[in-house]
Design a protein around this motif. Structure first.
Motif, PDB file in Angstrom:
ATOM      1  N   THR A  17       1.297   8.932 -34.616  1.00 41.17           N
ATOM      2  CA  THR A  17       0.156   9.138 -35.152  1.00 41.17           C
ATOM      3  C   THR A  17       0.067   8.763 -36.663  1.00 41.17           C
ATOM      4  O   THR A  17      -0.951   8.448 -37.182  1.00 41.17           O
ATOM      5  CB  THR A  17       0.033  10.751 -35.190  1.00 41.17           C
ATOM      6  N   SER A  21      -2.206   6.047 -38.064  1.00 40.62           N
ATOM      7  CA  SER A  21      -3.235   6.277 -39.134  1.00 40.62           C
ATOM      8  C   SER A  21      -2.911   5.174 -40.368  1.00 40.62           C
ATOM      9  O   SER A  21      -4.014   4.450 -40.895  1.00 40.62           O
ATOM     10  CB  SER A  21      -2.935   7.791 -39.735  1.00 40.62           C
ATOM     11  N   GLU A 217      -6.672  15.162 -44.375  1.00 48.24           N
ATOM     12  CA  GLU A 217      -7.685  14.418 -43.713  1.00 48.24           C
ATOM     13  C   GLU A 217      -8.054  13.445 -44.773  1.00 48.24           C
ATOM     14  O   GLU A 217      -8.005  13.611 -45.947  1.00 48.24           O
ATOM     15  CB  GLU A 217      -8.828  15.202 -43.334  1.00 48.24           C
ATOM     16  N   ASP A 225     -12.082   7.829 -40.194  1.00 46.06           N
ATOM     17  CA  ASP A 225     -11.455   9.088 -40.898  1.00 46.06           C
ATOM     18  C   ASP A 225     -10.417   9.355 -39.693  1.00 46.06           C
ATOM     19  O   ASP A 225     -10.341   9.241 -38.624  1.00 46.06           O
ATOM     20  CB  ASP A 225     -12.602  10.282 -40.798  1.00 46.06           C
ATOM     21  N   THR A 226      -9.488  10.062 -40.523  1.00 42.55           N
ATOM     22  CA  THR A 226      -8.181  10.305 -39.778  1.00 42.55           C
ATOM     23  C   THR A 226      -7.881  11.978 -40.166  1.00 42.55           C
ATOM     24  O   THR A 226      -7.927  12.191 -41.363  1.00 42.55           O
ATOM     25  CB  THR A 226      -6.984   9.460 -39.982  1.00 42.55           C
ATOM     26  N   GLU A 227      -7.115  12.582 -39.483  1.00 42.14           N
ATOM     27  CA  GLU A 227      -6.633  13.827 -39.833  1.00 42.14           C
ATOM     28  C   GLU A 227      -5.429  14.205 -39.150  1.00 42.14           C
ATOM     29  O   GLU A 227      -5.141  13.799 -37.836  1.00 42.14           O
ATOM     30  CB  GLU A 227      -7.450  15.159 -39.506  1.00 42.14           C
ATOM     31  N   ALA A 280      -3.617  15.280 -34.360  1.00 48.05           N
ATOM     32  CA  ALA A 280      -3.925  14.100 -34.917  1.00 48.05           C
ATOM     33  C   ALA A 280      -5.403  13.769 -34.243  1.00 48.05           C
ATOM     34  O   ALA A 280      -5.290  13.743 -33.157  1.00 48.05           O
ATOM     35  CB  ALA A 280      -2.906  13.249 -35.357  1.00 48.05           C
ATOM     36  N   VAL A 282      -8.351  10.494 -34.778  1.00 42.26           N
ATOM     37  CA  VAL A 282      -9.189   9.235 -35.565  1.00 42.26           C
ATOM     38  C   VAL A 282     -10.606   9.322 -35.248  1.00 42.26           C
ATOM     39  O   VAL A 282     -10.893   9.179 -34.024  1.00 42.26           O
ATOM     40  CB  VAL A 282      -8.383   7.828 -35.312  1.00 42.26           C
ATOM     41  N   SER A 295     -14.165   8.966 -31.184  1.00 39.83           N
ATOM     42  CA  SER A 295     -13.113   9.425 -31.402  1.00 39.83           C
ATOM     43  C   SER A 295     -12.082   9.641 -30.568  1.00 39.83           C
ATOM     44  O   SER A 295     -12.489   9.812 -29.270  1.00 39.83           O
ATOM     45  CB  SER A 295     -13.605  10.755 -32.268  1.00 39.83           C
ATOM     46  N   GLY A 297      -7.907  11.706 -29.934  1.00 39.72           N
ATOM     47  CA  GLY A 297      -7.176  12.436 -30.671  1.00 39.72           C
ATOM     48  C   GLY A 297      -5.773  12.837 -29.885  1.00 39.72           C
ATOM     49  O   GLY A 297      -5.711  12.449 -28.623  1.00 39.72           O
TER      50      GLY A 297
END
Length: 527
Positions: A17, A21, A217, A225-227, A280, A282, A295, A297
């Motif tokens: 992850t 990212s 994030e 965007d990622t977190e 996580a 994206v 998206s 995850g």
């Protein structure tokens, strides 16, 4: 899962992850560094959310008003072209004569939050990039008729948290830090009826204090965007569309509707609010705006995470596998108040790598104690899968006041027939904002669910009944369906009072108990 396998899984999960990212965002981050000194023309992030929804830190309003398209996907960022490369907002002047208490009762009711601006401190914090959040929710429900017995139950949730915008705090776009703590207590009427899905949206998950979000994030650019951190899947996959700045599904008290289609939680390792799992995601916006979302995850699966004793459990101690969701969504039309009536469509699916018992292992939960269940064909299955469809359509918008409108939604969830307790699950609803001539912000909502129990259980019980005869005491599981109607009274931006009625057909998924009528009462306050 062995200890050595667990360590390898943990290492691969974290490494994958983080590296993923960094790889996706490297070029975008360099560009944002170059532009980070410039300030955009966005307005301040609002801390005012619908008090009755299951609030996830980071679902704050972005941009200029509730029409801003990021709300469609729960993004806290303004994705408009003029803000590309920065999420900073201009400083808001702090009133010099700000008092701790409002001047009058009417002034108090007009505040965006119950506690106001804290003598100017809240504005100063937001100018620094720190947006505090807090809420109190209570769900009370009683069944005057139907179910196992007549009873009334109360449950509540208190939450405190903050979003830290590093672009505002440091002048560089280093993303956002989210933290949210929730405390739950009380009792659930669903355990007394019984009910397959809780009629109270905020009952469950151990009734304790726990981390609900602790994560970083990053908006790398307007496309990505990622977190990563301790998060729950409900915040980003199969989540409700936002309309009028409010969570559409959570205009209902029933947890069967509020948040996400509840079959995802009962059928798989989907991480639901308020639990937090290592995870996580994206998110890709192919057109750089709200028109399309793609998206994916990865989330840890831990069947014990909702237990009271595991409220502060971190890392991967009781991991059974990984939950891997993906989703694609489209937005058509305009906003809530402008342009063509908006339409939103999402398709998604998941693979859960856990090894679990098949659906026959859950049959005892439907049957009276002491009945003969025969030689149940219980076996273990490696990997579960499923999918979902969600759609909502604005049906009309008042010509005299575009802030008043009506939206309908529908969801369909499908689960692995080998393991899913509810392989077919449907929710639907219609929400009207703007009721009487002097109540532009009140809502009236009508909706329901169809929860179809796995037909394998019914077929198996039917065969046992033929073998054992009519006095076996066995109950054939079929399904549990429900409807709800409520009125959302909003006397202040920070206060929602929602009385309503629920009706449940076949409580517990069998014909053992009479259909239940529930009178419910929900209150939400934003601090």
């Amino acid at each position: 899962m062995t200890a050595s396998t667990m360590k390898k899984t943990s290492f691969l999960w974290m490494a994958g992850t983080v590296l993923g990212s960094l790889f996706i965002g490297h070029q975008a981050f360099a560009q944002s560094q170059d532009r980070g000194q410039n300030t955009g023309e966005t307005t301040q992030v609002s801390a005012n959310l619908d008090p009755t929804e299951k609030v996830m830190s980071g679902q704050s309003q972005g941009g200029k008003n509730a029409d801003n398209p990021p709300n469609l996907y729960g993004s806290p960022y303004d994705r408009s072209q003029k803000t590309l490369g920065t999420v900073r907002h201009p400083f808001v002047p702090v009133p010099g004569n700000e008092s701790l208490f409002p001047e009058s009762f009417n002034a108090w009711l007009k505040q965006p939050t119950m506690t106001g601006d804290w003598g100017g401190l809240r504005t100063r914090l937001q100018n620094m990039g720190i947006v505090p959040q807090g809420h109190y929710l209570q769900d009370t429900a009683g069944n005057p008729t139907g179910g196992r017995a007549q009873t009334t139950r109360y449950a509540h949730e208190v939450a405190l948290g903050a979003d830290v915008n590093f672009a505002q705090l440091t002048g560089r776009n280093f993303g956002m830090f989210h933290i949210l703590l929730t405390e739950r207590t009380g009792a659930g009427i669903g355990q007394q009826l019984p009910a397959l899905n809780s009629p109270q949206e905020i009952f469950g998950s151990g009734e304790t204090i726990r981390f609900t979000r602790l994560s970083w994030e990053m908006q790398w650019n307007r496309y990505v965007d990622t977190e990563i951190g301790w998060i729950n899947t409900e915040n980003d996959f199969a989540q409700s569309t936002m309309h009028w700045g409010m969570n559409l599904y959570c205009q209902f008290e029933s947890n069967a509707i509020c948040g996400m289609p509840q079959a995802l939680a009962s059928n798989s390792g989907y991480g639901y609010y308020p639990t937090a799992h290592p995870g996580a995601f994206v998110k890709l916006f192919p057109f750089g705006d709200e028109r399309m979302l793609v998206s994916a995850g990865i989330y840890n699966v831990d069947p014990t995470i909702s237990n009271t004793g595991y409220a502060w459990k971190m890392w991967l101690h009781n991991s059974t596998g990984a939950y891997l969701p993906f989703q694609i969504g489209w937005h058509f039309g305009g906003t809530d108040t402008k342009g063509r009536l908006p339409t939103n469509i999402k398709f998604g699916g998941y693979w859960d790598t856990s090894e679990v018992k098949n659906v026959y292992s859950q049959l005892a939960g439907f049957e009276p104690s002491g009945v003969n269940l025969g030689n149940l064909p219980v076996d273990k299955v490696r990997g579960r899968y499923g999918g979902w469809f969600e759609g909502d359509q604005m049906l009309q918008r008042d010509a005299s006041d575009p802030n008043r409108s009506t939206v309908a939604f529908l969801s369909f969830t499908w689960g692995d027939p080998r393991t899913a307790i509810a392989p077919y699950y449907i929710t639907w609803g219609i929400v009207r904002k703007g009721t009487f001539w002097n109540r532009p912000n009140d809502t009236i909502s009508i909706g329901g669910k169809f929860n179809f129990v796995n037909p394998k259980l019914g077929s198996y019980v039917g065969q046992l009944q033929e073998i054992q005869g009519g006095n076996s005491g066995l109950l054939k599981p079929s399904g549990e369906h429900a409807g709800e109607i409520n009125y959302g009274w909003r006397p202040a931006p920070w206060l929602t009072v929602r009385p309503g009625l629920q009706y449940i057909w076949h409580p517990g998924g069998t014909n053992r108990y009479k259909n239940a009528l529930l009178i419910d009462f929900e209150t939400g306050v934003s601090f």
